[in-house]
Motif scaffolding. Structure first.
Motif, PDB file in Angstrom:
ATOM      1  N   LEU A  72      45.761  61.922  35.430  1.00 32.10           N
ATOM      2  CA  LEU A  72      44.763  61.696  34.381  1.00 32.10           C
ATOM      3  C   LEU A  72      43.403  61.487  35.029  1.00 32.10           C
ATOM      4  O   LEU A  72      43.318  61.019  36.158  1.00 32.10           O
ATOM      5  N   PRO A  73      42.327  61.844  34.308  1.00 29.14           N
ATOM      6  CA  PRO A  73      40.987  61.567  34.858  1.00 29.14           C
ATOM      7  C   PRO A  73      40.806  60.053  35.019  1.00 29.14           C
ATOM      8  O   PRO A  73      41.161  59.282  34.126  1.00 29.14           O
ATOM      9  N   TRP A  74      40.271  59.622  36.172  1.00 28.19           N
ATOM     10  CA  TRP A  74      40.256  58.192  36.443  1.00 28.19           C
ATOM     11  C   TRP A  74      39.361  57.420  35.499  1.00 28.19           C
ATOM     12  O   TRP A  74      39.637  56.260  35.180  1.00 28.19           O
ATOM     13  N   ALA A  75      38.306  58.057  35.004  1.00 31.94           N
ATOM     14  CA  ALA A  75      37.429  57.342  34.078  1.00 31.94           C
ATOM     15  C   ALA A  75      38.189  56.995  32.796  1.00 31.94           C
ATOM     16  O   ALA A  75      38.070  55.886  32.260  1.00 31.94           O
ATOM     17  N   LEU A  76      39.005  57.930  32.351  1.00 28.11           N
ATOM     18  CA  LEU A  76      39.779  57.696  31.131  1.00 28.11           C
ATOM     19  C   LEU A  76      40.752  56.537  31.348  1.00 28.11           C
ATOM     20  O   LEU A  76      40.849  55.618  30.523  1.00 28.11           O
ATOM     21  N   VAL A  77      41.462  56.594  32.484  1.00 32.13           N
ATOM     22  CA  VAL A  77      42.401  55.525  32.798  1.00 32.13           C
ATOM     23  C   VAL A  77      41.691  54.179  32.766  1.00 32.13           C
ATOM     24  O   VAL A  77      42.151  53.205  32.172  1.00 32.13           O
ATOM     25  N   LEU A  78      40.537  54.155  33.391  1.00 31.51           N
ATOM     26  CA  LEU A  78      39.780  52.915  33.492  1.00 31.51           C
ATOM     27  C   LEU A  78      39.409  52.374  32.119  1.00 31.51           C
ATOM     28  O   LEU A  78      39.568  51.180  31.824  1.00 31.51           O
ATOM     29  N   GLY A 223      36.594  37.919  28.520  1.00 31.21           N
ATOM     30  CA  GLY A 223      37.425  37.385  29.599  1.00 31.21           C
ATOM     31  C   GLY A 223      38.438  38.417  30.069  1.00 31.21           C
ATOM     32  O   GLY A 223      38.646  38.595  31.267  1.00 31.21           O
ATOM     33  N   GLY A 224      39.050  39.128  29.112  1.00 31.22           N
ATOM     34  CA  GLY A 224      40.043  40.143  29.477  1.00 31.22           C
ATOM     35  C   GLY A 224      39.415  41.262  30.295  1.00 31.22           C
ATOM     36  O   GLY A 224      39.983  41.717  31.291  1.00 31.22           O
ATOM     37  N   ALA A 225      38.210  41.681  29.867  1.00 37.39           N
ATOM     38  CA  ALA A 225      37.510  42.717  30.631  1.00 37.39           C
ATOM     39  C   ALA A 225      37.256  42.217  32.046  1.00 37.39           C
ATOM     40  O   ALA A 225      37.489  42.937  33.033  1.00 37.39           O
ATOM     41  N   ALA A 226      36.796  40.964  32.147  1.00 34.29           N
ATOM     42  CA  ALA A 226      36.557  40.391  33.472  1.00 34.29           C
ATOM     43  C   ALA A 226      37.851  40.386  34.278  1.00 34.29           C
ATOM     44  O   ALA A 226      37.837  40.661  35.478  1.00 34.29           O
ATOM     45  N   GLY A 227      38.973  40.106  33.602  1.00 33.90           N
ATOM     46  CA  GLY A 227      40.253  40.079  34.306  1.00 33.90           C
ATOM     47  C   GLY A 227      40.581  41.432  34.912  1.00 33.90           C
ATOM     48  O   GLY A 227      40.937  41.529  36.085  1.00 33.90           O
ATOM     49  N   VAL A 228      40.429  42.497  34.093  1.00 33.46           N
ATOM     50  CA  VAL A 228      40.724  43.841  34.607  1.00 33.46           C
ATOM     51  C   VAL A 228      39.796  44.179  35.772  1.00 33.46           C
ATOM     52  O   VAL A 228      40.235  44.662  36.821  1.00 33.46           O
ATOM     53  N   LEU A 229      38.508  43.871  35.596  1.00 30.57           N
ATOM     54  CA  LEU A 229      37.557  44.179  36.671  1.00 30.57           C
ATOM     55  C   LEU A 229      37.875  43.360  37.917  1.00 30.57           C
ATOM     56  O   LEU A 229      37.779  43.860  39.040  1.00 30.57           O
ATOM     57  N   PHE A 230      38.270  42.118  37.704  1.00 35.74           N
ATOM     58  CA  PHE A 230      38.653  41.252  38.826  1.00 35.74           C
ATOM     59  C   PHE A 230      39.806  41.882  39.603  1.00 35.74           C
ATOM     60  O   PHE A 230      39.782  41.956  40.827  1.00 35.74           O
ATOM     61  N   GLY A 231      40.809  42.365  38.844  1.00 33.14           N
ATOM     62  CA  GLY A 231      41.953  42.991  39.495  1.00 33.14           C
ATOM     63  C   GLY A 231      41.553  44.228  40.267  1.00 33.14           C
ATOM     64  O   GLY A 231      41.976  44.443  41.396  1.00 33.14           O
ATOM     65  N   ILE A 232      40.671  45.051  39.643  1.00 35.80           N
ATOM     66  CA  ILE A 232      40.243  46.272  40.318  1.00 35.80           C
ATOM     67  C   ILE A 232      39.487  45.926  41.594  1.00 35.80           C
ATOM     68  O   ILE A 232      39.692  46.535  42.640  1.00 35.80           O
ATOM     69  N   GLN A 233      38.649  44.909  41.518  1.00 35.69           N
ATOM     70  CA  GLN A 233      37.814  44.572  42.669  1.00 35.69           C
ATOM     71  C   GLN A 233      38.607  43.857  43.774  1.00 35.69           C
ATOM     72  O   GLN A 233      38.488  44.183  44.937  1.00 35.69           O
ATOM     73  N   TYR A 234      39.422  42.874  43.400  1.00 40.09           N
ATOM     74  CA  TYR A 234      40.062  42.049  44.431  1.00 40.09           C
ATOM     75  C   TYR A 234      41.550  42.319  44.586  1.00 40.09           C
ATOM     76  O   TYR A 234      42.212  41.661  45.381  1.00 40.09           O
ATOM     77  N   SER A 235      42.112  43.218  43.817  1.00 40.54           N
ATOM     78  CA  SER A 235      43.502  43.704  43.867  1.00 40.54           C
ATOM     79  C   SER A 235      44.622  42.706  43.656  1.00 40.54           C
ATOM     80  O   SER A 235      45.476  42.917  42.841  1.00 40.54           O
ATOM     81  N   LEU A 236      44.670  41.628  44.421  1.00 36.40           N
ATOM     82  CA  LEU A 236      45.853  40.756  44.333  1.00 36.40           C
ATOM     83  C   LEU A 236      45.675  39.734  43.213  1.00 36.40           C
ATOM     84  O   LEU A 236      44.669  39.031  43.156  1.00 36.40           O
ATOM     85  N   ILE A 237      46.662  39.657  42.304  1.00 35.80           N
ATOM     86  CA  ILE A 237      46.583  38.640  41.253  1.00 35.80           C
ATOM     87  C   ILE A 237      47.925  37.935  41.146  1.00 35.80           C
ATOM     88  O   ILE A 237      48.976  38.511  41.429  1.00 35.80           O
ATOM     89  N   ASN A 238      47.884  36.664  40.777  1.00 31.36           N
ATOM     90  CA  ASN A 238      49.099  35.964  40.367  1.00 31.36           C
ATOM     91  C   ASN A 238      48.739  35.038  39.213  1.00 31.36           C
ATOM     92  O   ASN A 238      47.552  34.870  38.904  1.00 31.36           O
TER      93      ASN A 238
END
Lengths: 323, 412
Positions: A72-78, A223-238
């Motif tokens: 899939l185009p990555w922009a769409l996925v994002l 907050g949810g948007a920040a969460g997704v961006l946080f995951g994309i930027q820093y990768s590891l989440i728990n």
């Protein structure tokens, strides 16, 4: 002291600080909007934030497992992931408000706060429980999208990845959208009216409960948007990752003047920059005696200092009985 | 009369059961329940009530401990947390200041003895350490003093803040203490960082009592002292001042309550209890590291106070017991039981429990328990299990006010 190194890393530090700052700004909006209408610290917002990150990672992992992530185009996925994270977090925030805060609206001040702390702890372990059952792991790593790891070299000491640019642009778009929503639409006017005076707003025909739910929805979505961006930027989440950024975002909201939407954005950026500088320069300036591990202390000290010397924050107006 | 007989019978029966089934968690819970029953049963002569409680705690509990040592450990932990809960009860329950970093004071007390009671201090001062074990008893008071001082130092800048801000700042303070404990292994090695300090000296004991029992009695003694102090404070001048502040700060100030001094005293009193227990804790554990002093612990203590009832002394003790037992026994027991079922290959509704994910560890879900306690109590019973009388009246009044407002609002 190595002045050349100090100067050479400066642009990179600013960039890191801005990234962190946009993240804090997005989270801080949730605190500040809720505080604006209810004068109450939504302690569970840090979990609402990390819930968005988990929804995002689940979608990306499922796409990966069926092999669509690269096709899939990555922009769409994002965009899909961002929207899903926002929706999930927003709905979670509304549910939390309905279940744990609304019955306590008339109670003494500390009671809803304690309830919010309870919700925060409860949600951390619920996320852990679900992920443990579902994936048998609760430390998750965001799958990488190759395009986003591409780096542009701006100078010899500074480079920027596509990922960081995407995060910054998404955050800017989100902040602008919220600003427009609050200042230019009827709904925004209603939110501001409820924040100003609930009783009067109610007399003007505004459904206060619905507006409060809506505030939680919007704040949660940010907050949810920040969460997704946080995951994309820093990768590891728990499930426990959200706590400290949440606390710092609250600091950012107070720094900017809690209840004030542009203030939360400004506070987030200022705190992000301060923290990036503290993390990079503290060790250099003290000859290695104090390192980046003190950056959390630094953020809390900022909070304490603002509350003592300028409790209304950078942009806040005086509100009766505050602090 | 019936109640008295029932109380005696409950204690006797549960103790016998523990003697017969020394490994059963349920039976030990029954023993604890019998104590609660003795305390709460109506119309029992005072001497019988306190006699039975004293007997249970001083004689029967160590006897149970000689049958199953783990129960004595649980009882000691309950005592430690009861003292913490009683200390926090002064700050949150009486003075109405929500302190989310309470465990920091516990840490300060623990580290004060850990550093000087172990060879660790040699790294800082050169030589001559650890101090002789007898110093432990002195350090009970040093820990008290240092923690109280920390309480005042924290209180001075932040006590002007309103309730919810104070909560966040104390939370930040708790984190600061933890981060410091984690990182002060350089430039001067004060805390040995995440590796922690060991071995920490234990006090010399008379008559060759074994340590597990000695610590149980020491903790029990401290809890009794703390309860007496709490009891006396509650009805003292300063106790009334605290409650006045909790009800209405402005009105209290107008009535001449010195706000800052009263709040500082509340912080210092609450902190000092934690400091003493910190010293005992470090000696009992022999080893401490920053992991024992996380935000989770602060919230755990808060959950105890809330569950029992803010401002209520028996409430704090009962809350501490319930939460500690839940953590140490019920959740752990549930984990063990689930593992046994898994290993035995039991199936439930066609689902083999052996397929349960390995990450699913019920013992790790204490946050969920704390969280549920806080939310459920706030919504359904904010006054707690054993409400303080004054607090109960206040909440009832708030309810009446609300109804009056509703009625007034309904009129045209």
């Amino acid at each position: 002291m190595d002045y050349e190194l100090l100067i050479a890393i400066f642009p990179q530090v600013v960039l890191d600080g801005l990234l962190l700052g946009f993240m804090y700004a997005l989270i801080a909006l949730g605190y500040t909007m809720v505080y604006g209408v209810l004068e109450f610290i939504n302690f569970a917002h840090s979990e609402i934030f990390i819930f968005g990150a988990f929804v995002g990672v689940e979608i990306l992992l499922s796409l990966q497992s069926v092999g669509w992530l690269d096709r899939l185009p990555w922009a769409l996925v994002l965009i899909v992931v961002l929207l899903a994270g926002m929706l999930a977090s927003g709905l979670l925030a509304v549910t939390v408000e309905r279940v744990a805060y609304r019955p306590l609206r008339a109670a003494p001040r500390l009671i809803p706060l304690i309830s919010a702390i309870g919700v925060s702890f409860f949600l951390q372990d619920v996320i852990r429980l679900i992920e443990s059952v579902w994936r048998n792991a609760f430390n998750l790593v965001y799958p990488t999208i190759d395009v986003m790891n591409h780096r542009f070299e701006l100078t010899s000491t500074m480079d920027v990845s596509v990922r960081s640019l995407v995060v910054i642009m998404a955050a800017l778009a989100m902040l602008w959208g919220l600003h427009a929503l609050v200042n230019r639409t009827r709904i925004g006017t209603a939110i501001r009216a409820v924040a100003e005076d609930q009783a009067a707003a109610s007399l003007m025909g505004i459904n206060v409960n619905r507006i409060i739910s809506l505030t939680f929805l919007i704040g949660g979505a940010m907050g949810g948007a920040a969460g997704v961006l946080f995951g994309i930027q820093y990768s590891l989440i728990n499930p426990y990752t959200g706590f400290i950024p949440g606390l710092k975002a609250f600091t950012a909201a107070v720094l900017g003047g809690i209840g004030n939407i542009p203030g939360a954005m400004l506070g987030g950026l200022v705190l992000g920059l301060l923290e990036a500088f503290a993390a990079s320069y503290m060790s250099l300036l003290t000859g290695g005696a104090f390192g980046a591990e003190y950056k959390d202390i630094f953020a809390f000290s900022v909070l304490i200092l603002i509350l003592i010397f300028r409790p209304k924050g950078l942009l806040g107006e005086v509100v009766r009985g505050r602090a | 009369m019936i109640n008295a007989v029932a109380a005696v019978a409950a204690v006797a029966l549960s103790v016998t059961l523990v003697a017969v089934f020394p490994r059963s968690i349920l039976v030990f819970l029954a023993f604890q329940g019998s104590m609660l029953f003795v305390y709460a049963a109506p119309r029992i002569a005072g001497w019988l009530r306190w006699g039975l409680l004293g007997l249970s705690l001083v004689v029967l509990m160590p006897m149970i401990g000689s049958v199953n040592g783990y129960y004595l450990e649980v009882a000691t932990q309950v005592g430690i947390f009861a003292a913490l809960a009683l200390g926090l009860n002064i700050v949150v329950g009486l003075a109405g200041l929500l302190d989310l970093g309470y465990v920091a004071f516990f840490a300060v007390g623990a580290y004060s003895w850990a550093i000087f009671g172990s060879p660790h201090a040699n790294l800082i001062f050169g030589g001559g350490f650890p101090l002789a074990p007898g110093w432990f008893y002195v350090f009970l008071f040093v820990g008290l003093g240092v923690a109280a001082l920390t309480g005042v130092l924290l209180g001075l800048p932040v006590l002007r803040l309103r309730g919810d801000y104070l909560a966040i700042v104390t939370l930040g303070f708790g984190e600061v203490i933890r981060v410091l404990a984690n990182n002060l292994d350089k430039p001067v090695n004060l805390t040995n960082g995440p590796k922690g300090i060991t071995p920490i000296g234990r006090p010399p004991l008379p008559f060759g009592i074994p340590y597990s029992e000695a610590f149980y009695f020491l903790v029990l003694l401290i809890v009794v002292v703390v309860i007496v102090v709490n009891r006396r404070l509650e009805d003292s001048h300063i106790g009334r001042a605290w409650e006045a502040i909790r009800e209405d700060e402005l009105a209290a100030q107008a009535m001449g309550v010195p706000l800052v001094r009263a709040k500082l005293l509340a912080f210092a009193c609450g902190a000092s209890f934690a400091g003493v227990m910190g010293v005992v804790f470090s000696a009992k554990q022999i080893f401490i590291n920053p992991e024992s002093f996380t935000f989770l612990e602060s919230i755990g203590v808060l959950a105890m106070v809330i569950l029992g009832g803010m401002g209520s002394i028996p409430g704090a003790v009962v809350g501490a017991t319930v939460v500690t037992v839940l953590n140490l026994q019920v959740l752990k027991g549930f984990s063990l039981w689930l593992n046994e079922l898994k290993n035995a290959g039991v199936t439930v509704l066609g689902y083999s429990l052996a397929n349960l994910p390995t990450q699913l560890e019920p013992a790790k879900y204490e946050r969920m328990v704390f969280g549920m306690i806080l939310v459920v109590m706030m919504i359904f019973r904010p006054q707690g299990i054993f409400p303080a009388r004054r607090r109960q009246r206040e909440l009832a009044q708030a309810q009446v006010d609300k109804e009056q407002v509703a009625v007034a609002g309904a009129e045209p």
